[in-house]
Design a protein around this motif. Structure first.
Motif, PDB file in Angstrom:
ATOM      1  N   LYS A  75       0.857  -1.178   0.000  1.00 52.92           N
ATOM      2  CA  LYS A  75       0.000   0.000   0.000  1.00 52.92           C
ATOM      3  C   LYS A  75       0.900   1.237   0.000  1.00 52.92           C
ATOM      4  O   LYS A  75       1.854   1.306   0.767  1.00 52.92           O
ATOM      5  N   GLU A  76       0.582   2.153  -0.885  1.00 53.51           N
ATOM      6  CA  GLU A  76       1.402   3.350  -1.004  1.00 53.51           C
ATOM      7  C   GLU A  76       1.319   4.189   0.269  1.00 53.51           C
ATOM      8  O   GLU A  76       0.222   4.637   0.643  1.00 53.51           O
ATOM      9  N   GLY A  77       2.438   4.370   0.943  1.00 57.86           N
ATOM     10  CA  GLY A  77       2.424   5.161   2.167  1.00 57.86           C
ATOM     11  C   GLY A  77       1.988   6.587   1.923  1.00 57.86           C
ATOM     12  O   GLY A  77       1.206   7.160   2.671  1.00 57.86           O
ATOM     13  N   ALA A  78       2.453   7.162   0.803  1.00 60.64           N
ATOM     14  CA  ALA A  78       2.143   8.558   0.517  1.00 60.64           C
ATOM     15  C   ALA A  78       0.660   8.772   0.215  1.00 60.64           C
ATOM     16  O   ALA A  78       0.152   9.890   0.344  1.00 60.64           O
ATOM     17  N   ALA A  79      -0.029   7.694  -0.191  1.00 56.31           N
ATOM     18  CA  ALA A  79      -1.440   7.852  -0.559  1.00 56.31           C
ATOM     19  C   ALA A  79      -2.255   8.271   0.659  1.00 56.31           C
ATOM     20  O   ALA A  79      -3.206   9.038   0.548  1.00 56.31           O
ATOM     21  N   ASN A  80      -1.889   7.727   1.818  1.00 54.32           N
ATOM     22  CA  ASN A  80      -2.463   8.179   3.070  1.00 54.32           C
ATOM     23  C   ASN A  80      -3.990   8.071   3.077  1.00 54.32           C
ATOM     24  O   ASN A  80      -4.684   8.963   3.558  1.00 54.32           O
ATOM     25  N   ASP A  81      -4.528   7.022   2.432  1.00 56.22           N
ATOM     26  CA  ASP A  81      -5.995   6.896   2.427  1.00 56.22           C
ATOM     27  C   ASP A  81      -6.422   5.472   2.685  1.00 56.22           C
ATOM     28  O   ASP A  81      -5.590   4.603   2.838  1.00 56.22           O
TER      29      ASP A  81
ATOM     30  N   LYS B  53       3.783  15.641  -2.625  1.00 56.01           N
ATOM     31  CA  LYS B  53       4.734  14.545  -2.356  1.00 56.01           C
ATOM     32  C   LYS B  53       4.941  13.824  -3.685  1.00 56.01           C
ATOM     33  O   LYS B  53       3.992  13.625  -4.438  1.00 56.01           O
ATOM     34  N   ILE B  57       5.146   4.003  -5.656  1.00 60.07           N
ATOM     35  CA  ILE B  57       5.056   2.819  -6.527  1.00 60.07           C
ATOM     36  C   ILE B  57       3.940   2.933  -7.562  1.00 60.07           C
ATOM     37  O   ILE B  57       3.677   1.996  -8.290  1.00 60.07           O
ATOM     38  N   TYR B  71       1.201  13.216  -4.746  1.00 58.36           N
ATOM     39  CA  TYR B  71       0.178  13.215  -3.701  1.00 58.36           C
ATOM     40  C   TYR B  71       0.223  14.551  -2.972  1.00 58.36           C
ATOM     41  O   TYR B  71       1.288  15.150  -2.819  1.00 58.36           O
ATOM     42  N   GLN B  75      -4.217  16.402   2.309  1.00 61.20           N
ATOM     43  CA  GLN B  75      -5.294  15.574   1.755  1.00 61.20           C
ATOM     44  C   GLN B  75      -6.630  15.781   2.455  1.00 61.20           C
ATOM     45  O   GLN B  75      -7.682  15.642   1.829  1.00 61.20           O
ATOM     46  N   HIS B  83      -4.704  12.451  -4.748  1.00 61.90           N
ATOM     47  CA  HIS B  83      -3.857  11.863  -5.797  1.00 61.90           C
ATOM     48  C   HIS B  83      -3.905  12.839  -6.969  1.00 61.90           C
ATOM     49  O   HIS B  83      -5.003  13.231  -7.376  1.00 61.90           O
TER      50      HIS B  83
END
Lengths: 81, 398
Positions: A75-81, B53, B57, B71, B75, B83
């Motif tokens: 899971k993408e850490g930066a996605a944060n969702d 950011k 991946i 990102y 948010q 995104h």
């Protein structure tokens, strides 16, 4: 020790990526060098095909952190969702 | 006006120039993500920090390039831009499109993304700005169905780019579009699956005017040139003089190698001294033209200043006939050797030019199996810097 097949090389690369997750980011070149050090008869093209197999079946993914690395899907850490 | 209160961005609407803010305001009516984009941008202007950011991946299945993860670090405040990934699309050679192709691209991006584009990015790709992770695969599927593919990003071969060459330019010394397309097809694996220490760019320029700035931007520059004499039409030279051109001051005095003479009746060029700067040809395009024996010079090692300072390319192959398929195959083999040496000896995030600086050109040439030649120079109009190993060995024997 015979020449490994492409799936066998892919498996060894997968193990290297698994063991290094969270410790060190590995590049395609790092995996290729390690395989060729262990099996000098294996050429770059074969390593490339093994890497491609890992990507195409989704066992590994490319990641970008200033350069391109190979990681396990997560899971993408930066996605944060 | 913006739906959010954006007083600082509003200031950008007041200038006499076209403003990107005006376009963003137009788009926000139908794209909520652009409303949040404007809000985040206003915050960045106020706080003087960026809120993006970068990396990660994110991408499409099997590819390691073409999607640049982006990102927001705000948010919760701006969820529509949580995104906001960039998609790089491989541009057609020399950026020729039909209007239908442009409409198709725009429709795909309107459907899957923010509707914002950057035509074109500095590498040349079609850049589509702002896509959510879940929309990447459907967008990629629609793009490929329409005949488009992703371009390069990360530590891979970047999307090759070229000038318009023989399509519209009489100076083109080889078919840049053909070779750009051929290299794009030949090196698909290197384009989509990052395997290098860092990025690698090809740029194809048809003549030394170098309209795609390959000598300053491409790791490998292929710049058109000629071996024989500049073609001269003395009657056209006379017409320029009759038309009021001061040939001595505008052409002769501006020649960097002082190889042109003008005696009132015609010009005389000492082609052995010519450095192919193109100035005289550009000044008198109806009277002068590149020679008939045309090909290209291959240069290696330039880059913009990111990790280290900027570098210009160095001459690697003084002349190659790019109409000769055998020579093109030899070039591909040389490129393979360069990549192998770079893979073996390059440090992480080290461009080829930086590797050459670190190990030295002589070691590099030895490693890629290329013999040194006197025409290999470190910069245009510079002296050769290669010393010859055979001579060294002879000296050692003595």
């Amino acid at each position: 020790m015979g020449t490994p097949s492409i799936p066998e090389i892919a498996e060894e690369m997968f193990q290297m990526v698994s063991e290094s997750m969270g410790k060190k980011n590995l590049k395609a070149g790092d995996l290729t060098k390690a395989i060729r050090q262990k099996y000098p008869e294996v050429d770059r093209k074969t390593c490339k095909l093994a890497l491609r197999e890992l990507m195409d079946n989704g066992r590994c993914v490319y990641a970008y952190f200033g350069g391109s690395y190979i990681q396990l899907p997560h899971k993408e850490g930066a996605a944060n969702d | 006006m913006a739906k959010r209160d954006t007083p600082m961005l509003d200031e950008l609407l007041k200038g006499p120039y076209p403003s990107f803010v005006k376009e963003l305001y137009k788009v926000q009516e139908r794209k909520p993500m652009v409303q949040d984009l404007l809000g985040q941008l206003e915050d960045s202007y106020e706080e003087r920090i960026g809120h993006w950011k970068h990396g990660g991946i994110v991408g499409v299945m099997g590819y390691g390039g073409g999607v640049i993860g982006r990102y927001s670090d705000l948010q919760e405040k701006y969820p529509a831009v949580a995104h906001f990934h960039t998609m790089r699309i491989n541009q057609p050679a020399a950026w020729f499109y039909t209007s239908d192709a442009l409409r198709t691209l725009a429709d795909i991006w309107e459907k899957h993304g923010s509707g914002l584009t950057n035509m074109h990015g500095s590498t040349g790709d079609i850049v589509l700005l702002g896509c959510k992770t879940d929309d990447l695969e459907p967008c990629f599927a629609d793009l490929t169905a329409a005949g488009f593919d992703l371009g390069g990003s990360g530590s891979c071969m970047r999307t090759p780019s070229c000038c318009l060459g023989k399509a519209r330019c009489e100076w083109a010394c080889y078919d840049t579009m053909k070779l750009c397309y051929e290299f794009t097809q030949e090196f698909q694996d290197e384009l989509h699956r990052p395997a290098f220490p860092y990025k690698f760019k090809f740029k194809f320029s048809g003549c030394p005017n170098d309209c795609v700035a390959s000598i300053a931007r491409a790791d490998m520059s292929l710049i058109g040139t000629w071996k024989d004499e500049i073609q001269v039409d003395q009657a056209a030279v006379a017409d320029y003089a009759k038309g009021g051109m001061d040939i001595v001051s505008d052409v002769v005095m501006n020649c960097p190698s002082k190889c042109i003479k003008y005696n009132g009746n015609g010009i005389e060029i000492d082609d052995h001294e010519c450095v192919h700067c193109m100035h005289c040809i550009n000044a008198m395009p109806k009277a002068l033209a590149p020679g008939k024996e045309r090909g290209a010079t291959i240069l290696l090692g330039s880059k913009a200043p990111i990790m280290e300072g900027a570098l210009l390319s160095s001459v690697l192959v003084p002349f190659i006939d790019l109409n000769d398929e055998d020579e093109i195959e030899d070039l591909k083999e040389l490129i393979g050797n360069i990549w192998d040496f770079w893979d073996e000896h390059g440090r992480n995030r080290e461009r080829v030019g930086e590797l050459i600086q670190r190990v030295g050109m002589a070691t590099f040439l030895d490693g890629i199996g290329l013999d040194p030649e006197p025409e290999m120079v470190s910069a245009p109009r510079d002296n050769p810097y290669i010393f010859f190993q055979d001579e060294e060995e002879e000296e050692d024997d003595e």
